[in-house]
Design a protein around this motif. Sequence first.
Motif, short mmCIF file in Angstrom:
data_model
loop_
_atom_site.label_atom_id
_atom_site.label_comp_id
_atom_site.label_asym_id
_atom_site.label_seq_id
_atom_site.Cartn_x
_atom_site.Cartn_y
_atom_site.Cartn_z
N TYR A 125 0.84 -1.19 0.00
CA TYR A 125 0.00 0.00 0.00
C TYR A 125 0.88 1.25 0.00
CZ TYR A 125 -3.79 -3.25 1.05
OH TYR A 125 -4.69 -4.29 0.99
N ILE A 126 0.25 2.40 -0.09
CA ILE A 126 1.00 3.65 -0.17
C ILE A 126 1.04 4.28 1.23
CG2 ILE A 126 1.16 5.91 -1.28
CD1 ILE A 126 -0.26 4.71 -3.70
N PHE A 127 2.01 3.85 2.00
CA PHE A 127 2.29 4.41 3.32
C PHE A 127 3.40 5.44 3.20
CE2 PHE A 127 0.15 0.58 4.75
CZ PHE A 127 -0.46 0.97 5.94
N ARG A 128 3.28 6.55 3.93
CA ARG A 128 4.32 7.58 3.93
C ARG A 128 4.43 8.18 5.33
NH1 ARG A 128 4.87 5.40 -0.23
NH2 ARG A 128 5.21 6.29 -2.33
N GLU A 129 5.61 8.72 5.61
CA GLU A 129 5.78 9.48 6.84
C GLU A 129 5.08 10.82 6.69
OE1 GLU A 129 7.07 8.22 9.47
OE2 GLU A 129 7.88 6.39 8.55
N LEU A 187 -7.75 7.44 -1.86
CA LEU A 187 -8.41 8.43 -2.71
C LEU A 187 -9.91 8.44 -2.51
CD1 LEU A 187 -6.47 8.14 -6.09
CD2 LEU A 187 -6.24 9.88 -4.30
N PHE A 188 -10.43 7.39 -1.89
CA PHE A 188 -11.86 7.31 -1.61
C PHE A 188 -12.04 7.29 -0.09
CE2 PHE A 188 -11.17 6.05 -5.93
CZ PHE A 188 -12.21 6.66 -6.61
N ASP A 189 -12.83 6.40 0.45
CA ASP A 189 -13.06 6.38 1.89
C ASP A 189 -11.82 5.87 2.62
OD1 ASP A 189 -15.17 6.64 4.03
OD2 ASP A 189 -14.60 4.54 4.34
N LYS A 190 -11.71 6.21 3.89
CA LYS A 190 -10.54 5.77 4.66
C LYS A 190 -10.51 4.26 4.82
CE LYS A 190 -12.61 6.29 9.28
NZ LYS A 190 -12.48 6.95 10.60
N SER A 191 -11.65 3.60 4.58
CA SER A 191 -11.70 2.13 4.62
C SER A 191 -11.27 1.51 3.30
CB SER A 191 -13.11 1.66 4.97
OG SER A 191 -14.02 2.02 3.94
N GLN A 192 -10.75 2.34 2.37
CA GLN A 192 -10.35 1.87 1.04
C GLN A 192 -8.90 2.30 0.74
OE1 GLN A 192 -14.02 3.82 -0.41
NE2 GLN A 192 -14.28 2.03 -1.72
N PRO A 193 -7.93 1.72 1.40
CA PRO A 193 -6.53 2.11 1.18
C PRO A 193 -6.07 1.79 -0.24
CG PRO A 193 -6.64 0.10 2.47
CD PRO A 193 -8.04 0.61 2.38
N ASP A 194 -5.35 2.73 -0.86
CA ASP A 194 -4.85 2.53 -2.21
C ASP A 194 -3.69 1.54 -2.22
OD1 ASP A 194 -6.52 4.82 -2.62
OD2 ASP A 194 -5.38 5.24 -4.44
N LEU A 195 -3.75 0.59 -3.14
CA LEU A 195 -2.65 -0.35 -3.34
C LEU A 195 -1.51 0.35 -4.07
CD1 LEU A 195 -4.99 -3.24 -4.37
CD2 LEU A 195 -3.27 -3.48 -2.56
N ASP A 196 -0.29 -0.12 -3.84
CA ASP A 196 0.88 0.46 -4.49
C ASP A 196 1.23 -0.35 -5.73
OD1 ASP A 196 3.21 1.60 -5.32
OD2 ASP A 196 4.15 1.65 -3.34
N TRP A 197 0.83 0.16 -6.90
CA TRP A 197 1.06 -0.55 -8.16
C TRP A 197 2.47 -0.37 -8.70
CZ3 TRP A 197 -1.55 -4.19 -10.84
CH2 TRP A 197 -2.81 -4.54 -10.36
N GLU A 198 3.34 0.22 -7.93
CA GLU A 198 4.77 0.20 -8.27
C GLU A 198 5.41 -1.09 -7.75
OE1 GLU A 198 6.01 2.39 -10.18
OE2 GLU A 198 4.51 4.00 -10.07
N ASN A 199 4.65 -1.87 -7.00
CA ASN A 199 5.14 -3.08 -6.36
C ASN A 199 4.80 -4.31 -7.21
OD1 ASN A 199 5.66 -5.28 -4.68
ND2 ASN A 199 4.81 -4.31 -2.85
N PRO A 200 5.80 -5.05 -7.70
CA PRO A 200 5.52 -6.24 -8.53
C PRO A 200 4.64 -7.28 -7.83
CG PRO A 200 7.84 -5.64 -8.68
CD PRO A 200 7.24 -4.80 -7.59
N TRP A 201 4.70 -7.32 -6.53
CA TRP A 201 3.86 -8.26 -5.76
C TRP A 201 2.38 -8.02 -6.05
CZ3 TRP A 201 0.03 -7.95 -2.08
CH2 TRP A 201 -0.24 -9.10 -1.33
N VAL A 202 1.99 -6.75 -6.11
CA VAL A 202 0.60 -6.41 -6.38
C VAL A 202 0.21 -6.89 -7.77
CG1 VAL A 202 -1.05 -4.51 -6.64
CG2 VAL A 202 0.65 -4.45 -4.79
N TRP A 203 1.08 -6.69 -8.76
CA TRP A 203 0.80 -7.16 -10.11
C TRP A 203 0.52 -8.66 -10.12
CZ3 TRP A 203 2.40 -4.70 -15.10
CH2 TRP A 203 2.58 -3.32 -14.97
N GLU A 204 1.33 -9.43 -9.41
CA GLU A 204 1.19 -10.88 -9.43
C GLU A 204 -0.12 -11.32 -8.77
OE1 GLU A 204 1.81 -14.60 -10.55
OE2 GLU A 204 3.02 -12.87 -11.15
N GLN A 205 -0.51 -10.64 -7.70
CA GLN A 205 -1.78 -10.99 -7.06
C GLN A 205 -2.95 -10.82 -8.02
OE1 GLN A 205 -1.32 -12.48 -4.05
NE2 GLN A 205 0.77 -11.96 -4.70
N PHE A 206 -2.94 -9.74 -8.78
CA PHE A 206 -4.08 -9.48 -9.67
C PHE A 206 -4.06 -10.36 -10.91
CE2 PHE A 206 -4.91 -6.07 -6.81
CZ PHE A 206 -6.29 -5.89 -6.90
#
Length: 581
Positions: free
Chosen positions: A145-149, A188-207
């Motif tokens: 996911y897109i976590f940042r400080e 980008l939507f509700d706080k219960s809908q965290p955005d996935l990080d599509w820069e991560n190859p792991w996410v690509w493989e899951q989908f």
Amino acid sequence: MTIIATTSPTPSPLSPSTPGREWWRSAVIYQVYPRSFADANGDGIGDLPGITRRLPALAELGVDAVWLSPFQTSPQRDAGYDVADYCDVDPLFGTLADFDALLDEAHGLGLRVIIDLVPNHSSSDHTWFQEALAAGPGSPERARYIFREGQGEHGELPPNNWESIFGGPAWTRITEADGQPGQWYLHLFDKSQPDLDWENPWVWEQFRGILRFWLDRGVDGFRVDVAHGMIKEEGLPDYTPPAGAGSMTGAELPTTTGGIPLEPEIAAHAEQDPATPPYFGQDGVHEIYRDWHKVLEEYEGDRVLCGEAWVEPLEKLARWVRPDEMQQTFNFGYLETPWNAPALRTVIDRSISVFGSVGAPSTWVLSNHDVVRHATRLALTGDNPQGHGIGPKSTGIPDPAFALRRARAATALMLALPGSAYLYQGEELGLPEAIDLPDEARQDPTWFRTGGERYGRDGCRVPIPWEGADPSYGFGPGAASWLPQPASWAEYTRSSQRGVPGSTLTMYQEALAARREHDLAFGELEWSDLGQDTLLFRSGAVTVVVNLGEKPVELPAGEIVLQSGPVEGRLLPQDTTVWLR
């Protein structure tokens, strides 16, 4: 969690298409919003068995395919667009066995089935996100996911100034396992809908695995939610949408074309490239769809991807449907075009030209689960920003009969155009927007995140009426309905319109039958002029005339094969469309 396909690829049982005449190039696709279509068990919420029971009605209507909005496992904080398990059915709607039965019934009736896929974000209840919270900063799990400080001396400020589409900030700060305030995550939507990080190859493989899971079960394709999202600009720079920006584009609607000011009605739909926000419409999304295209090519039967891409202008949107990416994308420029003859002719010509330049059909649409129903919207005179909705305190609400006449004319125009078309459940009944919903009944996150400032989308999501005058109008076996149905809907039931000459249901059936008979989906338009407030074009053997003005128009020669409303003699009334042979 890794998804692995467990069955052999299943070809669609329907006849394969010939090159250049693939089914999706001409299909009329009917959107089913599962919780509001048909309730089999009486809990007030629609379900898969209910849909299966009502599929013969859709075959009788004459559509080619069904698109199912989300039915996967979800806490339902955003009506299923917050997915907690992409490869199972939420118990609210049934089981995987119920889905298989629905798919078999649909295919047996000659209907293809497209399902919703929500890849921009998951539910915060998803195992992936819960594992990310537990694993801590810098972990592979957090990288999903897109976590940042945060900014500020103690990280107390969000990483940037982005706003949620539903209102309020697009960032939420978490509490770490040690009890201290921690990182922020993007939604980008509700706080219960965290955005996935599509820069991560792991996410690509899951989908890839998720796609194969449903393709193996036999689905014919996917409608991709927020298909213009997923990739964010590097560095996540601050961005403030300009005044008048569309909520799903984040970009200002242009007011000129070629430097020439436009009439106000047309200006909002001019083909000028607006600034691209850093969270939508990034070029990197195209690599995702090229990858998915290859996955679908592993399967027989012309499986498809259709994108919900709120992208302007049309030239940019066409990049989503290049030959190695998606097959379709929704034409929201057409949906948002006002009831104005020059504006409609412009967007129709631009759509056919632009999509045709990449070998794709235009996909016409007037209503869906996110916009005010066009049986109300096209006649509104008050403000109606996309996603805001309308309600009891809204201004400019039209007379229902006048608005329905205009909506029927708009539908008859749309179904005469070349390409594919989407219908939203209930529009074939002429359903208007449900405006007078009580505040306590509303459930759209937009309503809550804006403190009631925006009504949201509940008004187009009310369960549809099927038969009778009893509570729920045949939606379910009892009175229960997750959103209250207006008392006036007894006059819109399917049973009261079936076989009735001139009813909205009958008009839809006649239009779909004539569209197929005259092969209008593969037609080429030849325009003629009848006046500023009239559209007149020929497609093959059919001439289409639309009167958008206040004065009657003299019809050219020809036998009327379809009319959206009453026609006396050879005079075409206001807000009426006819097809002539």
